[in-house]
Design a protein around this motif. Structure first.
Motif, PDB file in Angstrom:
ATOM      1  N   LEU A 282     -12.288  15.286  -2.778  1.00  0.00           N
ATOM      2  CA  LEU A 282     -13.567  14.579  -2.791  1.00  0.00           C
ATOM      3  C   LEU A 282     -14.481  15.191  -3.846  1.00  0.00           C
ATOM      4  CD1 LEU A 282     -14.214  14.423   1.086  1.00  0.00           C
ATOM      5  CD2 LEU A 282     -12.835  12.880  -0.324  1.00  0.00           C
ATOM      6  N   VAL A 283     -15.050  14.342  -4.716  1.00  0.00           N
ATOM      7  CA  VAL A 283     -15.948  14.815  -5.766  1.00  0.00           C
ATOM      8  C   VAL A 283     -17.252  14.040  -5.685  1.00  0.00           C
ATOM      9  CG1 VAL A 283     -16.249  15.239  -8.238  1.00  0.00           C
ATOM     10  CG2 VAL A 283     -13.950  15.269  -7.244  1.00  0.00           C
ATOM     11  N   GLY A 284     -18.369  14.757  -5.676  1.00  0.00           N
ATOM     12  CA  GLY A 284     -19.683  14.120  -5.627  1.00  0.00           C
ATOM     13  C   GLY A 284     -20.705  14.964  -6.352  1.00  0.00           C
ATOM     14  N   ASP A 285     -21.978  14.741  -6.048  1.00  0.00           N
ATOM     15  CA  ASP A 285     -23.044  15.509  -6.697  1.00  0.00           C
ATOM     16  C   ASP A 285     -24.095  15.878  -5.674  1.00  0.00           C
ATOM     17  OD1 ASP A 285     -25.592  13.593  -7.020  1.00  0.00           O
ATOM     18  OD2 ASP A 285     -23.794  12.392  -7.312  1.00  0.00           O
ATOM     19  N   SER A 286     -24.970  16.782  -6.077  1.00  0.00           N
ATOM     20  CA  SER A 286     -25.973  17.317  -5.153  1.00  0.00           C
ATOM     21  C   SER A 286     -27.220  16.449  -5.063  1.00  0.00           C
ATOM     22  CB  SER A 286     -26.377  18.726  -5.600  1.00  0.00           C
ATOM     23  OG  SER A 286     -26.992  18.685  -6.891  1.00  0.00           O
ATOM     24  N   GLY A 287     -27.283  15.370  -5.864  1.00  0.00           N
ATOM     25  CA  GLY A 287     -28.510  14.592  -5.929  1.00  0.00           C
ATOM     26  C   GLY A 287     -28.837  13.854  -4.663  1.00  0.00           C
ATOM     27  N   TYR A 294     -19.434  14.839   2.678  1.00  0.00           N
ATOM     28  CA  TYR A 294     -18.102  15.396   2.442  1.00  0.00           C
ATOM     29  C   TYR A 294     -17.831  16.605   3.346  1.00  0.00           C
ATOM     30  CZ  TYR A 294     -17.758  12.493  -1.798  1.00  0.00           C
ATOM     31  OH  TYR A 294     -17.688  11.445  -2.679  1.00  0.00           O
ATOM     32  N   ALA A 295     -18.859  17.407   3.599  1.00  0.00           N
ATOM     33  CA  ALA A 295     -18.681  18.544   4.514  1.00  0.00           C
ATOM     34  C   ALA A 295     -18.321  18.051   5.914  1.00  0.00           C
ATOM     35  CB  ALA A 295     -19.947  19.394   4.559  1.00  0.00           C
ATOM     36  N   VAL A 324     -26.807  23.585  -0.809  1.00  0.00           N
ATOM     37  CA  VAL A 324     -25.444  23.163  -1.109  1.00  0.00           C
ATOM     38  C   VAL A 324     -24.504  24.363  -1.174  1.00  0.00           C
ATOM     39  CG1 VAL A 324     -23.959  22.042  -2.825  1.00  0.00           C
ATOM     40  CG2 VAL A 324     -26.204  21.073  -2.284  1.00  0.00           C
ATOM     41  N   ASP A 325     -24.952  25.447  -1.783  1.00  0.00           N
ATOM     42  CA  ASP A 325     -24.118  26.649  -1.860  1.00  0.00           C
ATOM     43  C   ASP A 325     -23.800  27.187  -0.465  1.00  0.00           C
ATOM     44  OD1 ASP A 325     -24.031  26.540  -4.604  1.00  0.00           O
ATOM     45  OD2 ASP A 325     -25.612  28.037  -4.916  1.00  0.00           O
ATOM     46  N   ALA A 326     -24.794  27.179   0.405  1.00  0.00           N
ATOM     47  CA  ALA A 326     -24.578  27.671   1.768  1.00  0.00           C
ATOM     48  C   ALA A 326     -23.608  26.759   2.525  1.00  0.00           C
ATOM     49  CB  ALA A 326     -25.908  27.762   2.513  1.00  0.00           C
ATOM     50  N   LEU A 327     -23.756  25.463   2.334  1.00  0.00           N
ATOM     51  CA  LEU A 327     -22.859  24.506   2.987  1.00  0.00           C
ATOM     52  C   LEU A 327     -21.434  24.678   2.488  1.00  0.00           C
ATOM     53  CD1 LEU A 327     -22.727  22.104   4.950  1.00  0.00           C
ATOM     54  CD2 LEU A 327     -23.234  20.607   3.005  1.00  0.00           C
ATOM     55  N   ALA A 328     -21.277  24.877   1.166  1.00  0.00           N
ATOM     56  CA  ALA A 328     -19.954  25.074   0.586  1.00  0.00           C
ATOM     57  C   ALA A 328     -19.291  26.335   1.145  1.00  0.00           C
ATOM     58  CB  ALA A 328     -20.047  25.149  -0.935  1.00  0.00           C
ATOM     59  N   ALA A 329     -20.063  27.396   1.289  1.00  0.00           N
ATOM     60  CA  ALA A 329     -19.514  28.646   1.829  1.00  0.00           C
ATOM     61  C   ALA A 329     -19.080  28.456   3.280  1.00  0.00           C
ATOM     62  CB  ALA A 329     -20.558  29.759   1.729  1.00  0.00           C
ATOM     63  N   GLU A 330     -19.864  27.702   4.044  1.00  0.00           N
ATOM     64  CA  GLU A 330     -19.535  27.458   5.452  1.00  0.00           C
ATOM     65  C   GLU A 330     -18.244  26.655   5.593  1.00  0.00           C
ATOM     66  OE1 GLU A 330     -21.119  24.434   8.890  1.00  0.00           O
ATOM     67  OE2 GLU A 330     -22.642  25.373   7.604  1.00  0.00           O
ATOM     68  N   VAL A 331     -18.117  25.577   4.799  1.00  0.00           N
ATOM     69  CA  VAL A 331     -16.927  24.729   4.882  1.00  0.00           C
ATOM     70  C   VAL A 331     -15.689  25.488   4.399  1.00  0.00           C
ATOM     71  CG1 VAL A 331     -15.855  22.628   3.962  1.00  0.00           C
ATOM     72  CG2 VAL A 331     -18.244  22.586   4.690  1.00  0.00           C
ATOM     73  N   THR A 332     -15.841  26.271   3.341  1.00  0.00           N
ATOM     74  CA  THR A 332     -14.718  27.059   2.826  1.00  0.00           C
ATOM     75  C   THR A 332     -14.249  28.067   3.869  1.00  0.00           C
ATOM     76  OG1 THR A 332     -15.492  26.804   0.544  1.00  0.00           O
ATOM     77  CG2 THR A 332     -13.965  28.619   0.998  1.00  0.00           C
ATOM     78  N   ALA A 333     -15.194  28.704   4.526  1.00  0.00           N
ATOM     79  CA  ALA A 333     -14.842  29.683   5.555  1.00  0.00           C
ATOM     80  C   ALA A 333     -14.101  29.035   6.715  1.00  0.00           C
ATOM     81  CB  ALA A 333     -16.099  30.386   6.064  1.00  0.00           C
ATOM     82  N   ALA A 334     -14.379  27.743   6.947  1.00  0.00           N
ATOM     83  CA  ALA A 334     -13.713  27.021   8.035  1.00  0.00           C
ATOM     84  C   ALA A 334     -12.325  26.535   7.652  1.00  0.00           C
ATOM     85  CB  ALA A 334     -14.571  25.840   8.474  1.00  0.00           C
TER      86      ALA A 334
END
Length: 368
Positions: A282-287, A294-295, A324-334
């Protein structure tokens, strides 16, 4: 309850206005309907075919381009671009039109909805080979078009789902005036793809040692822009794939348009159900809400979502970047890799590490 009443009232008003406009145009002799075909998609045994029936307008009658080869585009003035773009929004839909659909082993009839849209799922008597196939859509008066349908290879194990605005093309969707200028006044050949994006998508979609992978473009842009966006995708050499857009206007889902969460989330869930062998990137943007949408999908389908990439938009606020960075870290950790990035090369490098693309493609992405 009040919201439902407002939406129903808006739909009723729209229907009355539409009927009056149709009558006026028929009185003036402008009553010939045409079909605007959309790119279809499906499996070897079942495909989805769509389009829209509208009253013909010369400025809005451009056929879908890019499948399998795009015709040469012509240079136009900004006034001509503005006129053609506005014409796409001023088409008059033909509700309830009966359309014959004919394809390999299939002949049936479907009926347009209240907004002129055609959307049908066809079960095929014999399996179709993977690749592109032509289906004819024909009105009772004989007007006909060809809708191209992408049949996903059952051997493919990865599919790409991508947003459009500020993900493959710079539009400034969250900055109103810039978005209007890019959409209404900028010729397609002058619209700027994000650097390296086309090469990145080709690398993801065309692996060196496997079958082609499907690409689905998901956006809350209106269906009126289907041909323009398809022309951009073809001109800039992005992989061809279905453009899954929305209807702007009152409907049962809302007063203006379906929400991004419902639209994008629903489409991805449908893809996962239709193609149980596919894992999705999945590819998107932060806007807008791509990171949250996606998360949520990554949490819901951790065994099917292979990676999530979010482009940081140029004018993103520091607080949004931090979110967004915090969300990415959370999803990656999961357990599902999720990465916020500034450019295509970062996506390509990370995807190569995951085995999603060939590392040999990194130079081309960087050069783009």
């Amino acid at each position: 309850m009040l919201r439902k009443l407002v939406v129903r009232a808006a739909m009723a008003v729209e229907s009355v206005v539409q009927a009056a406009v149709l009558l006026a145009l028929r009185v003036r002799g402008r009553h010939l309907p045409m079909i605007v075909p959309f790119i279809g998609h499906g499996t070897t045994r079942r495909v989805r075919v769509g389009g829209r029936v509208v009253l013909g307008r010369p400025d809005a009658a451009a056929p879908a381009v890019g499948v399998p080869e795009a015709p040469a585009t012509t240079t136009r003035s900004r006034r001509a671009v503005l006129r053609a773009t506005i014409a796409r929004f001023l088409t008059v839909e033909v509700p309830g039109a009966v359309v014959a659909v004919q394809g390999p082993g299939v002949l049936t009839q479907i009926r347009a909805d209240r907004d002129g849209y055609l959307d049908t799922v066809l079960d095929l008597p014999e399996p179709l080979p993977p690749g592109w196939h032509a289906f004819e859509l024909r009105l009772r008066d004989g007007a006909a078009v060809t809708a191209q349908v992408m049949v996903v290879d059952p051997a493919a194990r990865i599919g790409l789902v991508s947003d459009v605005d500020d993900t493959i093309v710079e539009t400034g969707l969250t900055r109103g005036i810039e978005f209007v200028r890019a959409t209404l006044l900028t010729p397609v050949r002058e619209r700027t793809p994000l650097p390296g994006a086309a090469a990145l998508y080709r690398a993801l979609a065309e692996p060196a040692d496997g079958p082609p992978r499907p690409v689905f473009y998901v956006s809350t842009s209106p269906w009126n822009l289907h041909e323009m966006l398809l022309e951009f995708i073809s001109l800039r050499r992005f992989p061809l794939g279905p453009l899954l857009l929305t209807d702007w206007g009152p409907s049962r889902s809302g007063l203006f348009r379906i929400g991004a969460q419902e639209h994008k989330g629903g489409l991805v869930r449908r893809m996962l159900a239709e193609h149980p062998q596919l894992g999705l990137v999945l590819v998107g943007d932060s806007g807008q809400l791509d990171p949250e949408i996606y998360a949520g999908l990554a949490r819901e389908y951790p065994d099917r979502i292979r990676a999530v990439y979010i482009r940081r938009t140029r004018h993103a606020l520091p607080s949004r970047i931090a979110e967004v960075d915090a969300l990415a870290a959370e999803v990656t950790a999961a357990g599902v890799p999720m990465l916020a990035v500034d450019d295509s090369l970062q996506i390509a490098t990370h995807a190569a590490q995951l085995g999603l693309l060939d590392a040999a493609a990194l130079d081309e992405v960087q050069a783009g």
